[in-house]
Design a protein around this motif. Structure first.
Motif, PDB file in Angstrom:
ATOM      1  N   GLU A 180       0.865  -1.183   0.053  1.00  0.00           N
ATOM      2  CA  GLU A 180       0.172  -0.027   0.122  1.00  0.00           C
ATOM      3  C   GLU A 180       0.863   1.387   0.152  1.00  0.00           C
ATOM      4  OE1 GLU A 180      -2.653  -0.469   3.387  1.00  0.00           O
ATOM      5  OE2 GLU A 180      -3.776  -2.068   2.428  1.00  0.00           O
ATOM      6  N   SER A 181       2.051   1.148   0.563  1.00  0.00           N
ATOM      7  CA  SER A 181       2.807   2.228   0.543  1.00  0.00           C
ATOM      8  C   SER A 181       3.195   2.866  -0.928  1.00  0.00           C
ATOM      9  CB  SER A 181       4.492   1.921   1.096  1.00  0.00           C
ATOM     10  OG  SER A 181       4.993   3.303   0.971  1.00  0.00           O
ATOM     11  N   GLU A 182       3.204   1.971  -2.042  1.00  0.00           N
ATOM     12  CA  GLU A 182       3.390   2.470  -3.334  1.00  0.00           C
ATOM     13  C   GLU A 182       2.167   3.076  -3.859  1.00  0.00           C
ATOM     14  OE1 GLU A 182       4.930  -0.258  -1.888  1.00  0.00           O
ATOM     15  OE2 GLU A 182       6.946   0.134  -2.115  1.00  0.00           O
ATOM     16  N   LEU A 184      -0.116   4.591  -2.038  1.00  0.00           N
ATOM     17  CA  LEU A 184      -0.259   6.145  -1.762  1.00  0.00           C
ATOM     18  C   LEU A 184       0.802   7.006  -2.421  1.00  0.00           C
ATOM     19  CD1 LEU A 184      -0.053   5.380   2.371  1.00  0.00           C
ATOM     20  CD2 LEU A 184      -1.962   6.098   0.598  1.00  0.00           C
ATOM     21  N   LEU A 185       1.951   6.646  -2.708  1.00  0.00           N
ATOM     22  CA  LEU A 185       3.011   7.442  -3.604  1.00  0.00           C
ATOM     23  C   LEU A 185       2.557   7.587  -5.181  1.00  0.00           C
ATOM     24  CD1 LEU A 185       6.406   5.589  -2.630  1.00  0.00           C
ATOM     25  CD2 LEU A 185       5.518   8.003  -1.929  1.00  0.00           C
ATOM     26  N   GLY A 228       0.709   7.816   5.112  1.00  0.00           N
ATOM     27  CA  GLY A 228       1.799   6.644   5.099  1.00  0.00           C
ATOM     28  C   GLY A 228       2.807   7.132   6.020  1.00  0.00           C
ATOM     29  N   SER A 232       4.268   5.118   9.175  1.00  0.00           N
ATOM     30  CA  SER A 232       5.523   4.361   9.119  1.00  0.00           C
ATOM     31  C   SER A 232       6.147   4.238  10.446  1.00  0.00           C
ATOM     32  CB  SER A 232       6.408   5.594   8.203  1.00  0.00           C
ATOM     33  OG  SER A 232       6.517   6.755   9.022  1.00  0.00           O
ATOM     34  N   ASP A 235       5.104   0.735  10.979  1.00  0.00           N
ATOM     35  CA  ASP A 235       5.300  -0.312   9.973  1.00  0.00           C
ATOM     36  C   ASP A 235       6.479   0.416   9.001  1.00  0.00           C
ATOM     37  OD1 ASP A 235       5.277  -2.149   7.872  1.00  0.00           O
ATOM     38  OD2 ASP A 235       2.913  -1.989   7.663  1.00  0.00           O
ATOM     39  N   ASP A 237       7.503  -0.830   6.233  1.00  0.00           N
ATOM     40  CA  ASP A 237       6.991  -0.855   4.786  1.00  0.00           C
ATOM     41  C   ASP A 237       6.661   0.739   4.454  1.00  0.00           C
ATOM     42  OD1 ASP A 237       7.745  -3.515   4.841  1.00  0.00           O
ATOM     43  OD2 ASP A 237       5.467  -4.120   4.961  1.00  0.00           O
ATOM     44  N   PHE A 238       6.281   1.435   5.350  1.00  0.00           N
ATOM     45  CA  PHE A 238       5.814   2.824   5.103  1.00  0.00           C
ATOM     46  C   PHE A 238       7.034   3.774   5.192  1.00  0.00           C
ATOM     47  CE2 PHE A 238       1.824   0.439   5.530  1.00  0.00           C
ATOM     48  CZ  PHE A 238       1.073   1.196   4.533  1.00  0.00           C
ATOM     49  N   ARG A 239       8.046   3.132   5.271  1.00  0.00           N
ATOM     50  CA  ARG A 239       9.122   4.250   5.598  1.00  0.00           C
ATOM     51  C   ARG A 239       9.425   5.247   4.280  1.00  0.00           C
ATOM     52  NH1 ARG A 239      12.545   2.260   9.648  1.00  0.00           N
ATOM     53  NH2 ARG A 239      10.976   1.804  11.422  1.00  0.00           N
ATOM     54  N   ALA A 241       7.186   6.233   2.405  1.00  0.00           N
ATOM     55  CA  ALA A 241       6.059   7.402   2.384  1.00  0.00           C
ATOM     56  C   ALA A 241       6.605   8.412   3.307  1.00  0.00           C
ATOM     57  CB  ALA A 241       4.827   6.606   2.496  1.00  0.00           C
TER      58      ALA A 241
END
Length: 322
Positions: A180-182, A184-185, A228, A232, A235, A237-239, A241
């Motif tokens: 999901e981070s990508e 949001l980007l 995000g 972060s 999580d 994985d959201f770094r 973002a």
């Protein structure tokens, strides 16, 4: 001589701030009335009612199909939708360019285009995904939006484009692998491109350049990145973002403070930063919602928003000085 609307706003703002005495304000009123003229009220009412009429006509068309769906032949349904689209485009052709009727007709044509696409999809059941409907709608309404050059049409286009991207990200197989981070980007990138377009070529995209579309696009950049960035802290994985939010917030602050003073954009940046900082504070506090932790977070939010509000109000007053 007559005062323009921005002139009146400046004069009344100076009077509210105490930098213009009542006597000076009365002298300004002698030069020209400070209240809107009858023609200006009528023009404002025309724009408001024309926009509301376009929205209501489009909504009426959709409800007409919903209520009479079983009783209408498919050719009757398509004929009605095509006739509505033809009526909107015909009205735009007959109206004066960039007038109220012109913009309202093209806004209605943009809405009816989406209704026509949905109608075709329901009648023939092509098996297309929902994101394809939104993408096709955004693509087909683009000529109407470029002709209208109005904020309302561009905001509708931006809403449909975001809906198409979100639906695609929810259904695309690769999005499940990227996370999901990508996503949001990707949403921030779309709105960032729109923002850059309106910052660099607003005069070509809008008949009367205003900041509404750029500010909504700016919110579309900051909101997903701030979301995000908040996640972060918990999580990793959201770094990405989170890093993207830090870079974007710094760029927004520099651009809208030093190069183009825009208080609403700075307000979005400030309050998004406060949200991320509040999430960081919650993360570092000991686990458990005890009395101390809850009150510390509340004090931080109240203090930071108060400081930000005072700073923004000062910038706003400073920007209204002649």
């Amino acid at each position: 001589m007559s005062w323009t609307v921005p002139d009146r706003g400046t004069l009344l703002g100076l009077a509210e701030d105490g930098r213009l005495t009542p006597t000076q304000l009365e002298r300004a009123a002698v030069v020209a009335p400070l209240t809107p003229t009858r023609g200006e009220w009528l023009a404002g009412a025309d724009r408001l009612l024309a926009g509301a009429g376009a929205l209501l006509l489009a909504a009426g068309l959709i409800f007409f199909f919903a209520w009479n769906w079983d009783d209408l032949h498919r050719f009757a349904k398509l004929g009605t939708a095509v006739a509505a689209l033809a009526a909107c485009t015909g009205t735009a052709l007959a109206a004066a360019p960039f007038g109220t009727a012109w913009r309202a007709a093209l806004l209605a044509a943009s809405l009816v285009t989406g209704a026509l696409l949905a109608l075709i999809g329901q009648i023939y059941q092509t098996g297309a995904d929902i994101w394809e409907l939104f993408v096709a709608w955004a693509a087909l309404m683009t000529p109407f939006v470029l002709l209208a050059r109005s904020s309302a049409s561009w905001l509708l286009w931006l809403l449909v484009a975001n809906a198409g991207l979100l639906a695609y990200l929810a259904e695309a197989w690769w999005a499940r692998f990227l996370g999901e981070s990508e996503s949001l980007l990707a949403v921030a990138a779309l709105n960032g491109l729109v923002l850059l377009g309106f910052e660099s070529a607003a005069r070509g995209l809008l008949a009367n350049p205003r900041r509404h579309v750029a500010r909504v696009a700016g919110l579309g950049v900051l909101a997903p990145l701030a979301f995000g960035a908040c996640l972060s802290w918990w999580d990793k994985d959201f770094r990405l973002a989170g890093l993207a939010f830090a870079a974007t917030a710094a760029a927004f602050a520099l651009a809208y403070l030093a190069h183009r003073r825009d208080v609403p954009m700075l307000a979005q940046t400030a309050f998004a930063t406060i949200a991320v900082a509040t999430a960081a504070l919650i993360r570092v506090l000991p686990h458990g919602a005890d009395f101390f932790a809850i009150n510390l977070v509340a004090i931080f939010v109240i203090a930071s928003t108060g400081i930000a509000g005072t700073w923004l109000a000062r910038l706003y007053r400073k920007g209204r000085q002649p």
